[in-house]
Design a protein around this motif. Structure first.
Motif, PDB file in Angstrom:
ATOM      1  N   GLY A  49      -7.772  10.486   6.394  1.00 35.17           N
ATOM      2  CA  GLY A  49      -8.404   9.359   5.737  1.00 35.17           C
ATOM      3  C   GLY A  49      -8.304   9.402   4.233  1.00 35.17           C
ATOM      4  O   GLY A  49      -8.971   8.645   3.538  1.00 35.17           O
ATOM      5  N   GLN A  50      -7.447  10.262   3.673  1.00 32.73           N
ATOM      6  CA  GLN A  50      -7.306  10.334   2.233  1.00 32.73           C
ATOM      7  C   GLN A  50      -6.352   9.270   1.739  1.00 32.73           C
ATOM      8  O   GLN A  50      -5.493   8.785   2.467  1.00 32.73           O
ATOM      9  CB  GLN A  50      -6.792  11.718   1.820  1.00 32.73           C
ATOM     10  N   THR A  51      -6.478   8.918   0.462  1.00 33.59           N
ATOM     11  CA  THR A  51      -5.570   7.956  -0.123  1.00 33.59           C
ATOM     12  C   THR A  51      -4.362   8.672  -0.688  1.00 33.59           C
ATOM     13  O   THR A  51      -4.405   9.848  -1.005  1.00 33.59           O
ATOM     14  CB  THR A  51      -6.253   7.174  -1.252  1.00 33.59           C
ATOM     15  N   SER A  52      -3.279   7.932  -0.813  1.00 29.55           N
ATOM     16  CA  SER A  52      -2.066   8.488  -1.380  1.00 29.55           C
ATOM     17  C   SER A  52      -1.514   7.531  -2.409  1.00 29.55           C
ATOM     18  O   SER A  52      -1.473   6.332  -2.190  1.00 29.55           O
ATOM     19  CB  SER A  52      -1.003   8.704  -0.286  1.00 29.55           C
ATOM     20  N   VAL A  53      -1.042   8.050  -3.526  1.00 31.07           N
ATOM     21  CA  VAL A  53      -0.403   7.240  -4.553  1.00 31.07           C
ATOM     22  C   VAL A  53       1.025   7.716  -4.679  1.00 31.07           C
ATOM     23  O   VAL A  53       1.269   8.880  -4.949  1.00 31.07           O
ATOM     24  CB  VAL A  53      -1.111   7.391  -5.907  1.00 31.07           C
ATOM     25  N   ASN A  54       1.966   6.822  -4.472  1.00 36.34           N
ATOM     26  CA  ASN A  54       3.354   7.212  -4.471  1.00 36.34           C
ATOM     27  C   ASN A  54       4.172   6.483  -5.525  1.00 36.34           C
ATOM     28  O   ASN A  54       5.380   6.620  -5.578  1.00 36.34           O
ATOM     29  CB  ASN A  54       3.970   6.942  -3.093  1.00 36.34           C
ATOM     30  N   ALA A 255       6.587   3.731   2.023  1.00 37.93           N
ATOM     31  CA  ALA A 255       6.047   3.378   0.713  1.00 37.93           C
ATOM     32  C   ALA A 255       6.453   4.415  -0.330  1.00 37.93           C
ATOM     33  O   ALA A 255       6.860   4.074  -1.452  1.00 37.93           O
ATOM     34  CB  ALA A 255       4.526   3.260   0.784  1.00 37.93           C
ATOM     35  N   SER A 256       6.354   5.683   0.038  1.00 32.64           N
ATOM     36  CA  SER A 256       6.737   6.745  -0.886  1.00 32.64           C
ATOM     37  C   SER A 256       8.212   6.635  -1.271  1.00 32.64           C
ATOM     38  O   SER A 256       8.580   6.763  -2.442  1.00 32.64           O
ATOM     39  CB  SER A 256       6.465   8.106  -0.241  1.00 32.64           C
ATOM     40  N   GLN A 257       9.054   6.377  -0.303  1.00 34.56           N
ATOM     41  CA  GLN A 257      10.485   6.280  -0.563  1.00 34.56           C
ATOM     42  C   GLN A 257      10.845   5.021  -1.348  1.00 34.56           C
ATOM     43  O   GLN A 257      11.923   4.950  -1.938  1.00 34.56           O
ATOM     44  CB  GLN A 257      11.247   6.325   0.762  1.00 34.56           C
ATOM     45  N   SER A 258       9.934   4.051  -1.361  1.00 29.93           N
ATOM     46  CA  SER A 258      10.164   2.817  -2.113  1.00 29.93           C
ATOM     47  C   SER A 258       9.472   2.828  -3.468  1.00 29.93           C
ATOM     48  O   SER A 258       9.516   1.837  -4.198  1.00 29.93           O
ATOM     49  CB  SER A 258       9.674   1.610  -1.300  1.00 29.93           C
ATOM     50  N   ASP A 259       8.825   3.932  -3.808  1.00 29.07           N
ATOM     51  CA  ASP A 259       8.137   4.100  -5.087  1.00 29.07           C
ATOM     52  C   ASP A 259       7.043   3.050  -5.307  1.00 29.07           C
ATOM     53  O   ASP A 259       6.925   2.467  -6.385  1.00 29.07           O
ATOM     54  CB  ASP A 259       9.132   4.073  -6.257  1.00 29.07           C
ATOM     55  N   VAL A 260       6.259   2.812  -4.256  1.00 29.75           N
ATOM     56  CA  VAL A 260       5.086   1.958  -4.377  1.00 29.75           C
ATOM     57  C   VAL A 260       3.876   2.741  -3.881  1.00 29.75           C
ATOM     58  O   VAL A 260       4.008   3.759  -3.191  1.00 29.75           O
ATOM     59  CB  VAL A 260       5.232   0.633  -3.599  1.00 29.75           C
ATOM     60  N   ASP A 261       2.688   2.279  -4.243  1.00 30.30           N
ATOM     61  CA  ASP A 261       1.461   2.956  -3.838  1.00 30.30           C
ATOM     62  C   ASP A 261       1.195   2.787  -2.341  1.00 30.30           C
ATOM     63  O   ASP A 261       1.570   1.779  -1.742  1.00 30.30           O
ATOM     64  CB  ASP A 261       0.257   2.372  -4.577  1.00 30.30           C
ATOM     65  N   PHE A 262       0.512   3.771  -1.776  1.00 29.46           N
ATOM     66  CA  PHE A 262       0.012   3.649  -0.412  1.00 29.46           C
ATOM     67  C   PHE A 262      -1.468   4.007  -0.406  1.00 29.46           C
ATOM     68  O   PHE A 262      -1.876   5.029  -0.970  1.00 29.46           O
ATOM     69  CB  PHE A 262       0.755   4.574   0.549  1.00 29.46           C
ATOM     70  N   LEU A 263      -2.263   3.164   0.228  1.00 27.40           N
ATOM     71  CA  LEU A 263      -3.691   3.408   0.378  1.00 27.40           C
ATOM     72  C   LEU A 263      -4.027   3.549   1.853  1.00 27.40           C
ATOM     73  O   LEU A 263      -3.849   2.608   2.628  1.00 27.40           O
ATOM     74  CB  LEU A 263      -4.502   2.259  -0.231  1.00 27.40           C
ATOM     75  N   SER A 264      -4.500   4.705   2.257  1.00 34.01           N
ATOM     76  CA  SER A 264      -4.973   4.908   3.620  1.00 34.01           C
ATOM     77  C   SER A 264      -6.395   4.375   3.747  1.00 34.01           C
ATOM     78  O   SER A 264      -7.265   4.702   2.931  1.00 34.01           O
ATOM     79  CB  SER A 264      -4.954   6.394   3.980  1.00 34.01           C
ATOM     80  N   ILE A 265      -6.620   3.560   4.774  1.00 33.86           N
ATOM     81  CA  ILE A 265      -7.976   3.097   5.079  1.00 33.86           C
ATOM     82  C   ILE A 265      -8.374   3.562   6.480  1.00 33.86           C
ATOM     83  O   ILE A 265      -9.161   2.918   7.167  1.00 33.86           O
ATOM     84  CB  ILE A 265      -8.122   1.571   4.932  1.00 33.86           C
ATOM     85  N   ASN A 266      -7.826   4.698   6.891  1.00 37.70           N
ATOM     86  CA  ASN A 266      -8.103   5.213   8.232  1.00 37.70           C
ATOM     87  C   ASN A 266      -9.587   5.270   8.558  1.00 37.70           C
ATOM     88  O   ASN A 266     -10.002   4.960   9.672  1.00 37.70           O
ATOM     89  CB  ASN A 266      -7.512   6.623   8.376  1.00 37.70           C
ATOM     90  N   ARG A 267     -10.398   5.678   7.604  1.00 36.79           N
ATOM     91  CA  ARG A 267     -11.797   5.953   7.898  1.00 36.79           C
ATOM     92  C   ARG A 267     -12.743   4.829   7.483  1.00 36.79           C
ATOM     93  O   ARG A 267     -13.964   5.001   7.499  1.00 36.79           O
ATOM     94  CB  ARG A 267     -12.203   7.263   7.228  1.00 36.79           C
ATOM     95  N   VAL A 268     -12.197   3.685   7.131  1.00 35.87           N
ATOM     96  CA  VAL A 268     -13.044   2.618   6.609  1.00 35.87           C
ATOM     97  C   VAL A 268     -14.023   2.076   7.649  1.00 35.87           C
ATOM     98  O   VAL A 268     -15.069   1.534   7.303  1.00 35.87           O
ATOM     99  CB  VAL A 268     -12.167   1.483   6.029  1.00 35.87           C
ATOM    100  N   PHE A 269     -13.703   2.247   8.939  1.00 32.12           N
ATOM    101  CA  PHE A 269     -14.591   1.764   9.991  1.00 32.12           C
ATOM    102  C   PHE A 269     -15.354   2.895  10.674  1.00 32.12           C
ATOM    103  O   PHE A 269     -15.878   2.705  11.779  1.00 32.12           O
ATOM    104  CB  PHE A 269     -13.812   0.979  11.050  1.00 32.12           C
TER     105      PHE A 269
END
Length: 317
Positions: A49-54, A255-269
Motif C-alpha cells: 500500500g505504499q506510494t511510488s514516484v517514478n 509507469a516507471s519505464q515511462s518516467d511518470v509517477d505512480f500512486l498506489s491506492i491499495n489500502r484506501v478502502f
C-alpha cells in the motif's frame, strides 16, 4: 467499466447477488489464476500500500495553490455509479462526485477537466470511444487552446482484457472455471505492459509539461475475518487479492519505464472493502444502472481516493 455478458449455463451458485466487484474481478482475470511467478521479483511496495514516484525531474508540492487538473482513463476516474452524469458525454459515466472533481474542490480555486470515460481501454487514448475524441487528442487540444495543466491523472488497463462472461460467473457459478486462465495471465504479463507504456508516453508528450500521475486500482477484497460473503471462499479470496496486486505491479512497472509517477491506492478502502459490513464500493447488479455501478467506488470511496491523491500531490518527490 462496462460489462454486458450473459451468465454461464452451469447450475447457479447458491449465493446472494450484490456483493462482488465487477472491476476487481476483471483486474484479477487480467492476471489469471495461477501461482505468481512472473512478478515475484518486483518491489513489494504496491502490495504493502505504499506510494511510488517514478518521474524524472523535480516535482515540487503543488496542492498549496489552485491547480488545473486533467483526468484521463476509465470508469475508476470518470466516477461511474455516482450520478448525476455529464449530459454531453452520457455514455462515459462522468459523475458529479467523481474523485478528480472532489480533488479539485479540496484545492480552492482549482479547475478540473474530466476526460475519462467508463469502459475505456488503452485504445481510447488514440481512437474515439463512446462518441468522444481520443483522450490524448483531447488533452493536446486543451494545451493548444491555452489550458496549462499542472496535473494529469490516469487510471487505465482494467478493461483491456474484456472478460465479462467470467466476471458474471464469479457470482452465479465460480471464478476461473473457463479454462482460459493462462491465456489471460499471459495477456497481462506479455501484452498489456507495452500498451500501458505507449499510453503513458503519449500522455506525457501531450501534457505540456504537466506532472503525470498514474493512479493504481484499490484492493477490494477483505481479510478472512472481515469477509461476510458466502460466495467468496478463502482460497478465492486469497487468489483475488493477490492477483489484483499483480495487475497493479504491471501498471507500476509500466509507469516507471515511462518516467511518470505512480500512486498506489491499495489500502484506501481498508476496513471498507467489498464483503464487509460498511463497503465503500457499490455491490453488483446484473442489469441496468446496478450493473454499471458494480464494483465502483461509492460516494465515500470517491472521497477516499480524492483524499489520497490530494495527500500525494501535496508532497514533493
Amino acid at each position: 467499466m462496462q460489462l454486458r455478458s450473459p451468465a454461464p449455463t452451469r447450475a447457479p451458485r447458491l449465493v446472494s447477488l450484490g456483493v462482488v466487484s465487477l472491476f476487481a474481478t476483471l483486474a484479477i482475470l487480467l492476471s489469471g489464476c495461477q501461482p505468481r511467478t512472473q512478478l515475484e521479483q518486483v518491489d513489494s511496495d504496491v502490495s504493502r500500500g505504499q506510494t511510488s514516484v517514478n518521474a524524472v525531474g523535480t516535482n515540487k508540492p503543488l496542492a498549496d495553490k489552485p491547480l488545473t487538473i486533467v483526468a484521463l482513463g476509465d470508469s475508476y476516474s470518470s466516477g461511474e455509479g455516482n450520478a448525476p452524469f455529464d449530459l454531453d458525454a452520457a455514455s462515459c459515466g462522468r459523475g458529479a462526485n467523481a474523485w478528480p472533481r472532489l480533488l479539485g474542490q479540496e484545492i480552492a480555486g482549482s479547475t478540473v477537466r474530466l476526460l475519462a470515460c467508463s469502459g475505456a481501454k488503452t485504445t481510447a487514448f488514440t481512437t474515439s470511444f463512446h462518441g468522444q475524441p481520443p483522450q490524448v487528442e483531447a488533452l493536446r487540444a486543451l494545451v493548444a487552446s491555452g489550458v496549462k495543466p499542472d496535473i494529469v491523472t490516469i487510471t487505465i488497463g482494467g478493461n483491456d482484457a474484456g472478460f465479462g462472461s467470467t466476471i458474471v460467473s464469479c457470482v452465479v457459478w465460480r471464478c476461473f472455471w473457463t479454462g482460459h486462465d493462462d491465456n489471460k495471465r499471459k495477456y497481462v504479463t506479455k501484452q498489456l505492459p507495452s500498451l500501458l507504456k505507449t499510453a503513458y508516453s503519449q500522455v506525457k508528450a501531450a501534457a505540456g509539461g504537466a506532472r503525470v500521475v498514474v493512479v493504481g486500482y484499490p484492493d477490494l477484497f477483505p481479510s478472512s475475518t472481515a469477509n461476510i460473503c458466502k460466495w467468496l471462499d478463502n482460497n478465492e479470496r486469497v487468489q483475488l487479492a493477490g492477483l489484483n496486486n499483480d495487475l497493479n505491479r504491471v501498471i507500476r512497472r509500466a509507469a516507471s519505464q515511462s518516467d511518470v509517477d505512480f500512486l498506489s491506492i491499495n489500502r484506501v478502502f481498508d476496513d471498507h472493502k467489498l464483503c464487509t459490513k460498511d463497503p465503500w464500493v457499490y455491490p453488483v447488479g446484473l442489469t441496468g444502472a446496478g450493473l454499471e455501478a458494480s464494483g465502483h467506488p461509492n460516494a465515500s470511496g470517491q472521497r477516499a481516493i480524492a483524499d489520497a491523491v490530494h495527500a500525494y500531490i501535496s508532497k514533493s518527490k
